[in-house]
Enzyme design. Structure first.
Site, PDB file in Angstrom:
ATOM      1  N   ASN A 156      60.335  52.587  19.387  1.00  0.00           N
ATOM      2  CA  ASN A 156      59.710  51.368  18.843  1.00  0.00           C
ATOM      3  C   ASN A 156      60.644  50.184  19.029  1.00  0.00           C
ATOM      4  O   ASN A 156      60.247  49.118  19.473  1.00  0.00           O
ATOM      5  CB  ASN A 156      59.402  51.533  17.351  1.00  0.00           C
ATOM      6  CG  ASN A 156      58.592  52.776  17.081  1.00  0.00           C
ATOM      7  OD1 ASN A 156      57.955  53.290  17.983  1.00  0.00           O
ATOM      8  ND2 ASN A 156      58.614  53.257  15.852  1.00  0.00           N
ATOM      9  N   ASP A 157      61.904  50.394  18.682  1.00  0.00           N
ATOM     10  CA  ASP A 157      62.877  49.319  18.857  1.00  0.00           C
ATOM     11  C   ASP A 157      63.403  49.273  20.281  1.00  0.00           C
ATOM     12  O   ASP A 157      63.652  48.201  20.813  1.00  0.00           O
ATOM     13  CB  ASP A 157      64.040  49.480  17.864  1.00  0.00           C
ATOM     14  CG  ASP A 157      63.653  48.942  16.499  1.00  0.00           C
ATOM     15  OD1 ASP A 157      63.061  47.851  16.444  1.00  0.00           O
ATOM     16  OD2 ASP A 157      63.930  49.614  15.481  1.00  0.00           O
TER      17      ASP A 157
ATOM     18  N   ARG B 148      67.301  59.488   7.747  1.00  0.00           N
ATOM     19  CA  ARG B 148      67.941  58.337   8.366  1.00  0.00           C
ATOM     20  C   ARG B 148      68.458  57.425   7.262  1.00  0.00           C
ATOM     21  O   ARG B 148      67.742  57.145   6.296  1.00  0.00           O
ATOM     22  CB  ARG B 148      66.920  57.594   9.222  1.00  0.00           C
ATOM     23  CG  ARG B 148      67.500  56.325   9.814  1.00  0.00           C
ATOM     24  CD  ARG B 148      66.519  55.638  10.718  1.00  0.00           C
ATOM     25  NE  ARG B 148      65.484  54.942   9.966  1.00  0.00           N
ATOM     26  CZ  ARG B 148      64.480  54.294  10.546  1.00  0.00           C
ATOM     27  NH1 ARG B 148      64.357  54.308  11.850  1.00  0.00           N
ATOM     28  NH2 ARG B 148      63.587  53.667   9.822  1.00  0.00           N
TER      29      ARG B 148
ATOM     30  N   CYS C 103      61.883  59.899  17.996  1.00  0.00           N
ATOM     31  CA  CYS C 103      61.107  59.722  16.767  1.00  0.00           C
ATOM     32  C   CYS C 103      60.346  58.401  16.788  1.00  0.00           C
ATOM     33  O   CYS C 103      59.700  58.036  15.822  1.00  0.00           O
ATOM     34  CB  CYS C 103      61.995  59.823  15.536  1.00  0.00           C
ATOM     35  SG  CYS C 103      63.300  58.586  15.515  1.00  0.00           S
TER      36      CYS C 103
ATOM     37  N   HIS D  96      55.549  48.163  11.173  1.00  0.00           N
ATOM     38  CA  HIS D  96      55.687  49.179  10.132  1.00  0.00           C
ATOM     39  C   HIS D  96      54.389  49.441   9.382  1.00  0.00           C
ATOM     40  O   HIS D  96      54.169  50.531   8.885  1.00  0.00           O
ATOM     41  CB  HIS D  96      56.863  48.850   9.218  1.00  0.00           C
ATOM     42  CG  HIS D  96      58.157  49.086   9.922  1.00  0.00           C
ATOM     43  ND1 HIS D  96      58.898  48.077  10.475  1.00  0.00           N
ATOM     44  CD2 HIS D  96      58.787  50.239  10.264  1.00  0.00           C
ATOM     45  CE1 HIS D  96      59.942  48.589  11.104  1.00  0.00           C
ATOM     46  NE2 HIS D  96      59.903  49.890  10.985  1.00  0.00           N
TER      47      HIS D  96
ATOM     48  N   ARG E 133      57.914  43.698  18.388  1.00  0.00           N
ATOM     49  CA  ARG E 133      56.968  44.799  18.237  1.00  0.00           C
ATOM     50  C   ARG E 133      55.842  44.489  17.253  1.00  0.00           C
ATOM     51  O   ARG E 133      54.818  45.159  17.237  1.00  0.00           O
ATOM     52  CB  ARG E 133      57.704  46.076  17.808  1.00  0.00           C
ATOM     53  CG  ARG E 133      58.399  45.954  16.492  1.00  0.00           C
ATOM     54  CD  ARG E 133      59.379  47.087  16.272  1.00  0.00           C
ATOM     55  NE  ARG E 133      58.853  48.144  15.436  1.00  0.00           N
ATOM     56  CZ  ARG E 133      59.584  49.093  14.880  1.00  0.00           C
ATOM     57  NH1 ARG E 133      60.887  49.143  15.114  1.00  0.00           N
ATOM     58  NH2 ARG E 133      59.039  50.008  14.120  1.00  0.00           N
TER      59      ARG E 133
ATOM     60  N   GLU F 246      68.245  53.231  20.036  1.00  0.00           N
ATOM     61  CA  GLU F 246      67.119  52.291  20.019  1.00  0.00           C
ATOM     62  C   GLU F 246      67.537  50.889  20.440  1.00  0.00           C
ATOM     63  O   GLU F 246      66.769  49.953  20.360  1.00  0.00           O
ATOM     64  CB  GLU F 246      66.445  52.270  18.639  1.00  0.00           C
ATOM     65  CG  GLU F 246      67.382  52.151  17.467  1.00  0.00           C
ATOM     66  CD  GLU F 246      66.681  52.273  16.112  1.00  0.00           C
ATOM     67  OE1 GLU F 246      65.441  52.225  16.053  1.00  0.00           O
ATOM     68  OE2 GLU F 246      67.395  52.406  15.103  1.00  0.00           O
TER      69      GLU F 246
ATOM     70  N   ARG G  97      62.298  57.991   6.801  1.00  0.00           N
ATOM     71  CA  ARG G  97      62.725  56.582   6.742  1.00  0.00           C
ATOM     72  C   ARG G  97      63.116  56.264   5.302  1.00  0.00           C
ATOM     73  O   ARG G  97      62.293  55.818   4.494  1.00  0.00           O
ATOM     74  CB  ARG G  97      61.587  55.671   7.194  1.00  0.00           C
ATOM     75  CG  ARG G  97      61.251  55.740   8.674  1.00  0.00           C
ATOM     76  CD  ARG G  97      60.163  54.744   9.034  1.00  0.00           C
ATOM     77  NE  ARG G  97      60.051  54.491  10.444  1.00  0.00           N
ATOM     78  CZ  ARG G  97      59.197  55.108  11.268  1.00  0.00           C
ATOM     79  NH1 ARG G  97      58.392  56.042  10.803  1.00  0.00           N
ATOM     80  NH2 ARG G  97      59.154  54.796  12.547  1.00  0.00           N
TER      81      ARG G  97
HETATM   82  C1  PEP Z   1      62.075  53.316  16.261  1.00  0.00           C
HETATM   83  O1  PEP Z   1      62.569  52.198  16.353  1.00  0.00           O
HETATM   84  O2  PEP Z   1      61.493  53.891  17.206  1.00  0.00           O
HETATM   85  C2  PEP Z   1      62.101  54.037  14.980  1.00  0.00           C
HETATM   86  C3  PEP Z   1      61.697  55.279  14.892  1.00  0.00           C
HETATM   87  O3  PEP Z   1      62.544  53.344  13.891  1.00  0.00           O
HETATM   88  P1  PEP Z   1      61.638  52.300  13.079  1.00  0.00           P
HETATM   89  O4  PEP Z   1      60.235  52.382  13.640  1.00  0.00           O
HETATM   90  O5  PEP Z   1      61.687  52.681  11.657  1.00  0.00           O
HETATM   91  O6  PEP Z   1      62.309  51.004  13.387  1.00  0.00           O
HETATM   92 MG    MG Z   2      63.888  51.509  14.766  1.00  0.00          MG
END
Ligand code: PEP
Ligand code: MG
Length: 580
Positions: free
Chosen positions: A456-457, A334, A504, A191, A467, A433, A298
């Site tokens: 990302n997840d 979200r 996203c 993050h 990650r 995700e 977010r």
């Molecule tokens: C993701 O997981 O790709 C996502 C957009 O959510 P975050 O990065 O906030 O976990």
């Molecule tokens: Mg995520």
């Protein structure tokens, strides 16, 4: 001169002088106190303890004003701990025995206490460790007040070099003064990396031990494009980088001329290019980069920035501002995605053995309907001001989605019953995700109006690679055939039921991935605002036929390495990519 390789986390070049920011625990002052001064030192501790107590009383007061007394109950136990005679005796005893300063003594007591409590086989007592650390940190902050340097107070331009930075620290820093970031910890989709991209600050993470090689004031270059940092560069390297930096800036300005044009392929398919944001201040950047809307807001950053729970009215005001600010363009908010590395200080229960697989996102919200319903109600109230879409994070299967939708419908019914106006036709979406959700996309698609893929997840859970962990960052592979196949399944599952699919996760803003995603049938890309013009220029210069052909070729490949080598060549032959 020393070049250190890390992970490219936010593109761009920064040249400046180092500000070394170390975690407080690394610099607990340690000095002797003459016996004659011990009583004064204890009084200094007592004063800090009292200030911590006043702070908690003020927080308690706030929970009363915001009608959150129930959530603030833990503050009572913090008050009890603060006045526990055992704590005071221990500090006093240690000070007399070791004749050391109050910070050092408190740190020793904290460690001993924590070890003792952790050894006890009692869940309740072990949870008290976190409370104890919390109050100790408060006292420590007051003791060290003069020595603490806040990132919010920076007054001159610096390149921040640090071991680790929590997302909440990153939010509070004075962004205008931070030209670049170099950090030991963190991966491309941690993050902190996401925030660096949002704030357009070049960043290299995962450097393992850079804090050992630099001192405040050293010259440094952050090469966010190649993922490297150069400490004390020689004249030649500096001149070379100044040139690259100017070229990069010029290219960025040139790309902005695309702002008013649609992201339309050469054979006429229009793609939506939206922005990911975390805070209201980013709206300017969303507009100046020609976004078609917000694909991911977010909302948890509202709580992280504030450091606690936000009341319904304050959330309503905030969401209304975002919606009004975007006029009628779609704004996808979200719902709260806390847990993992995003912890709200005022909320208990996040101290888990395995937080990434634990109490996160909708799992947390379903367990805390009070917090979830407050947010949903605030969203519904704000919906009258714009084009709101609501999206739920970390959905893992149909039961969970049904439970979340039940809560949403309950809140709608309550609003109707109470005569609170809201938009009837708010599109509802699910993030994809979690691999189990991707594999059942065709089932979930019947229940919602849109999907948004959170790579990302999704990558983290598919490849089982944290990650945010720099040690295994080499495994974090967006072009892993397993990931590509899951994305394909999601798109097919959604389209079979007539709903659009966006993405996203950070992969959506990766120029290297852009043509593949097009060929896989993605309808919407959402990314850090400044990435939009480059992705738009790629989409505008390619046709769907070419993109589908490319996907046809890579689907037959067996490894991410093979795919990546092929893709780099393919893309480099056609485009002059900004971030490679
Ligand atoms: C993701 O997981 O790709 C996502 C957009 O959510 P975050 O990065 O906030 O976990
Ligand atoms: Mg995520």
């Amino acid at each position: 001169m020393k070049t250190i390789k890390g992970i490219s986390a936010s593109p761009g070049i920064a040249i400046g002088s180092v500000f070394l920011y170390l975690d407080e625990s690394l610099k607990i002052p340690n000095y002797d106190i003459p016996e004659s001064q011990i009583s004064f030192e204890f009084a200094r501790f007592e004063e800090a303890r009292k200030q911590a107590e006043d702070e908690i009383l003020a927080l308690k007061q706030r929970t009363v004003i915001e009608k959150k007394v129930e959530e603030g109950k833990f503050l009572d136990s913090h008050l009890l701990m603060l006045s526990d005679p055992e704590l005071l005796d221990r500090v006093n005893e240690n000070m007399l025995t070791h004749q050391k300063n109050a910070e050092w003594v408190l740190f020793q007591v904290m460690e001993a206490y924590t070890r003792k409590l952790e050894a006890v086989n009692d869940q309740y007592l072990r949870e008290r460790v976190i409370d104890f650390l919390d109050i100790s940190k408060r006292i420590m902050n007051h003791l060290m007040y003069r020595e603490r340097i806040s990132l919010a107070d920076l007054e001159k331009e610096v390149v921040l070099v640090t071991h680790d930075l929590l997302p909440s620290d990153a939010l509070q820093m004075n962004k205008r003064m931070i030209k670049g970031i170099a950090m030991d910890a963190g991966g491309k989709t941690s993050h902190t990396a996401i925030l660096a991209r949002s704030f357009e600050i070049p960043a290299v993470l995962g450097l393992s031990n850079i804090v050992k090689y630099v001192r405040t004031g050293d010259d440094i270059i952050i090469d966010g494009n190649r993922g490297q940092v150069i400490v004390q560069p020689d004249k030649e390297t500096l001149a070379q980088y100044l040139k690259i930096m100017h070229l990069w800036q010029k290219r960025e300005i040139d790309l902005l001329t695309l702002n008013e044009l649609p992201a339309e392929t050469r054979d006429g398919k229009t793609i939506e290019l939206k922005a990911n944001i975390e805070v209201l201040e980013e709206l300017e950047s969303v507009k100046s980069h020609g976004a078609d809307g917000i694909g991911l807001f977010r909302s948890e950053y509202l709580f992280l920035q504030y450091g606690g729970l936000y009341s319904e009215d304050r959330q309503y005001e905030y969401y209304s501002k975002v919606l009004k600010g975007m006029k009628d363009k779609p704004v996808t908010i979200r719902t709260l995605d806390v847990g993992g590395d995003k912890v709200i200080p005022d909320v208990e229960g996040f101290d888990e053995r395995n937080p990434i697989l634990g109490w996160r996102a909708v799992r947390f919200c379903l367990a805390r309907p009070d917090i979830f319903k407050t947010q949903l109600k605030a969203l519904l109230r704000a919906s009258v001001y714009g084009n709101l879409r609501i999206m739920f994070p970390m959905i893992s299967g149909i039961e969970e989605l049904n439970n979340v939708l039940d809560v949403y419908h309950d809140v709608r019914d309550e609003c109707k019953r109470d005569g609170i106006p809201f938009k009837e036709d708010i599109p509802i979406g699910s993030m994809l995700e979690v691999p189990s959700a991707a594999l059942t996309a065709d089932i979930l698609a019947r229940k919602v109006n849109f999907f948004s893929i959170g790579t990302n997840d999704l990558i983290q859970y598919t490849i089982a690679v944290d990650r945010g962990n720099e040690r295994i960052a080499y495994l974090y592979e967006p072009f892993h055939p397993g990931v590509i196949r899951l994305i394909k399944m999601i798109v097919e599952g959604a389209h079979a039921h007539g709903i659009p699919v966006g993405m996203c996760g950070e992969m959506a803003g990766d120029p290297l991935a852009s043509v593949i995603l097009l060929g896989l049938g993605l309808d919407e890309y959402s990314m850090s605002p400044f990435g939009i013009p480059e992705i738009k220029s790629i989409i505008r210069s390619i046709s769907m036929t070419e993109a589908e052909e490319l996907v046809g070729i890579i689907m037959d490949m067996r490894s991410h390495e093979e795919i990546e080598i092929f893709l780099k060549k393919w893309m480099n032959e056609r485009f002059e990519l900004l971030s490679y």
